[in-house]
Scaffold this motif. Sequence first.
Motif, short mmCIF file in Angstrom:
data_model
loop_
_atom_site.label_atom_id
_atom_site.label_comp_id
_atom_site.label_asym_id
_atom_site.label_seq_id
_atom_site.Cartn_x
_atom_site.Cartn_y
_atom_site.Cartn_z
N SER A 472 0.94 -1.22 -0.26
CA SER A 472 0.03 -0.23 -0.13
C SER A 472 0.94 1.22 -0.12
CB SER A 472 -0.84 0.19 1.18
OG SER A 472 -0.11 0.58 2.32
N TRP A 473 0.32 2.46 -0.47
CA TRP A 473 1.01 3.60 -0.45
C TRP A 473 1.56 3.91 1.25
CZ3 TRP A 473 2.89 5.56 -4.81
CH2 TRP A 473 2.34 5.10 -5.88
N GLU A 474 0.60 3.68 2.00
CA GLU A 474 0.94 4.25 3.43
C GLU A 474 2.12 3.26 3.92
OE1 GLU A 474 -1.37 4.14 8.03
OE2 GLU A 474 -2.17 3.08 6.20
N ARG A 477 5.57 4.57 2.37
CA ARG A 477 5.98 5.67 2.90
C ARG A 477 6.81 5.41 4.15
NH1 ARG A 477 4.97 11.42 3.56
NH2 ARG A 477 6.00 11.96 5.37
N ARG A 522 6.66 2.69 -8.34
CA ARG A 522 7.40 3.90 -7.45
C ARG A 522 7.98 3.24 -6.18
NH1 ARG A 522 7.22 8.61 -10.38
NH2 ARG A 522 5.45 9.60 -10.55
N ASN A 605 10.76 11.20 4.73
CA ASN A 605 10.49 10.73 3.37
C ASN A 605 11.42 11.11 2.26
OD1 ASN A 605 9.73 13.46 3.33
ND2 ASN A 605 8.05 13.23 1.95
N THR A 619 5.50 8.76 -3.02
CA THR A 619 4.76 7.84 -2.06
C THR A 619 3.25 8.12 -1.92
OG1 THR A 619 5.31 9.30 -0.09
CG2 THR A 619 6.77 7.61 -0.63
N THR A 620 2.59 8.69 -3.32
CA THR A 620 1.28 8.86 -3.25
C THR A 620 0.93 8.73 -4.61
OG1 THR A 620 1.40 11.02 -3.81
CG2 THR A 620 1.04 10.67 -1.44
N GLN A 622 -0.41 9.30 -8.16
CA GLN A 622 -0.54 10.42 -8.95
C GLN A 622 -1.37 10.27 -10.21
OE1 GLN A 622 3.54 11.76 -9.23
NE2 GLN A 622 3.09 13.07 -7.51
N GLN A 644 5.75 17.02 -6.91
CA GLN A 644 5.93 16.73 -5.40
C GLN A 644 6.94 17.73 -4.87
OE1 GLN A 644 6.50 12.66 -4.25
NE2 GLN A 644 8.36 13.34 -3.61
#
Length: 800
Positions: A472-474, A477, A522, A605, A619-620, A622, A644
Amino acid sequence: MKKLFPAALLSVGILAATVTQAQKASTAYQTQGQTVRIKTKAADLQIQVFSPNTVRVLRFPVGSKATKTSLSVNKAPDKTPFETAEAGGVITVKTALLTVSLNRQTGLVSFATRGGKSLLQEGAQDSLFVPTTDNGQPAYRVQQRFKLSAPEGIYGLGQFQDGIMNWRNHAVKLRQLNQYVANPFLVSTAGYGILWDNYSATVFRDNAAGASFSAALGDCSDYYFVYGQTMDGTVAGYRTLTGAAPMFGKWVFGFWQSRERYKSQDELLDVVKKYRALRVPLDNIVQDWQYWGTDNHYWNSTEFGNPNFPHPQAMVDAVHALNAHLMISVWPSFGDKTAIFKDLNQAGLLYDFKNWPTDGGVRVYDAFSPKARDILWGYMDKNLFSLGMDAWWLDASEPEQFDREGKMDSTQTALGTYRRVRNAFPLQHNKGVFEHQRAASSAKRVFILTRSAFAGQQRYGAATWSGDIQGSWEVLRKQISGGLNFSLAGIPYWTTDIGGFFTGKTYPLGVADPAFQELYVRWFQFGAFSPLFRSHGTDTPREIYQFGNKGDWAFDAQVKFIDLRYRLLPYIYSLSSKVTRQGYTLMRGLPMDFNADPKVFSIDNQFMFGPSVLVSPVTTAQYSTKGADATQKGSTDFSTIKSQSLYLPQSAGWYDFWTGEKLTGGQTISRPTPIDVMPLHIRAGAILPLGPVVQYAAEKFTAPLELRVYPGANAEFTLYEDENDSYNYEKGAFATIPLRWNEKTQQLSIGKRTGTFPGMAATRSFHVVFVKGTHGAGLGTTIKADRVVQYNGSALTVSK
């Protein structure tokens, strides 16, 4: 007090000084060798001088007869000159760099520079030793508190999944579990570190009362104070105490492909062949579990019992013929029908707590026993190493278990109860494999990938990955702060499962889903700038060709970063030598390089990759949107290039790697982030050596190198080369070339080469690039050189 540690661990301890009654009456302390002994109301205290910048503070309950030998620290104290004195109720111990003071009234120790600048003080607390029991025997919980200064940041302690970078005003439990790695070394922006030398579960907490370590069990309070003056110096001091990290083969720094799991030798070999056919670089293929079969009674037999692997020797040979390496999974637990289980069980060297898998009679071995470690290596050597295996994946090295209290805690090991030594299990487990392979052969360097770690484990040729994380993105990160704090805790090599190990909950369609593809790309870009670069996971395959073909965005973005990683190998491999020889750290929290810029203290980050490259992962999401439900693919929209925000630390300036544009430090900026670009900035005053695009790390290693100079400040870099594998480097078989940029004269000096090794190119071609804003400095395999010079090992100068 009764000894709580068994004789095997305590027989070699610190011997009490023999003093006469007259001496006891005439002085408040005694000195013997490098140790100063002081009795206080609360404890029998010892201050050991290890070096001018490192001391050990050891407290036992008053009258205790117990002793302590460290599992983590393998260095004996140097014969370091020091002075002792007593005045006004304060005993001082002074080295060339430190003043250590004990206030006899409070019983507290403080640390300052030789010149008197305060560094750290112990904090008052109710009790150092709190009575408890250990499997029915009297024991202590042990606590130690410190007073920190208001502005300092503190880092390290291992790897965690909470996204915390700076541990100020936070608490964390230091206990080995899947995804959580305990390494009780703390490093401060004030230039010191603390190694808490205890092997039981420990809580670290920083609050208004101070920063404290509270251990579940211990006979003593035992910590090392390391004054490195800088964070790099402090980490190097930790490695001096606990052992240098040996070099890995150059191939380790290339790209690895893995999955849970390759189900046949044909499937595994087909992956390597496809990478070679696509001309996509690859250095390592990994065979995960069940090569022994699917019946858990034969779990981890270390034998190829699975009929889908009928010719393991031919498989290994074929991988090597394709110029790749093969790593294989080995666990610390064994099914009850395996030969190794029977040998360990007969010797009484198996634990009896529940672990995974729960069927097949699977039990964990006693890694604290030298005999058990001998038995394990005997089977690994006979069944796997003899085939030519290149590396070990020591999975579940916490070890994996379910009885987290009770029966597990009371289990006896060769060094006491499991509860007492649990955090050191991975240290001992990795020790056995490393030491046995080193004794067996020096032809190839030991490499171990392990899921857990503890203080000192870097000396055993081990790297750690972040465990069975979710995709997951979370979570992506949080890998950044997790990897940075792991590195700041002194163990230099870390990696993560690109895309996350589990994806079934977040992306049930897996690689077919464009939303997962964006996350993977990513994560892949972040992986290319991690110490080790590996793709692994379950639920969906991750090989590059699963993402399409040349011309597809997800495929092309990966190729771009694989190629960039291989071009950076001269930089990375040179820094790996610095890791070994100077205690350097490759993946660097920003406070390591920008300590004077407090804005970086809590940035979680961004990081430095070596001295030159500032990495700002995306980390999101886009460009993609997840489907309306689990049955639907997500969608992508690349019509607008996103951007970013990131922070450029205070420095002489920064260059955008992709455009060559020079920017001012100490500011927050916004950078465009098309899907194939992760923001990378090069420090002004940097020399970046780049190699050619290759298919594997050792290919073309004598080919011309590109030297990119980023003006704006003086710069230096030492280019390191050797045979790429074997331990001959320990005997001096390597060469170094010093590179220096003089900002005033605008000249690059390529210094005299030192050293030699078999296969070394007598002459080298260097393509020198003085980077400026007109360069697209990362968009092609090469850019036009400003100067091309032939180098024969003698010093030369190149003018801009």
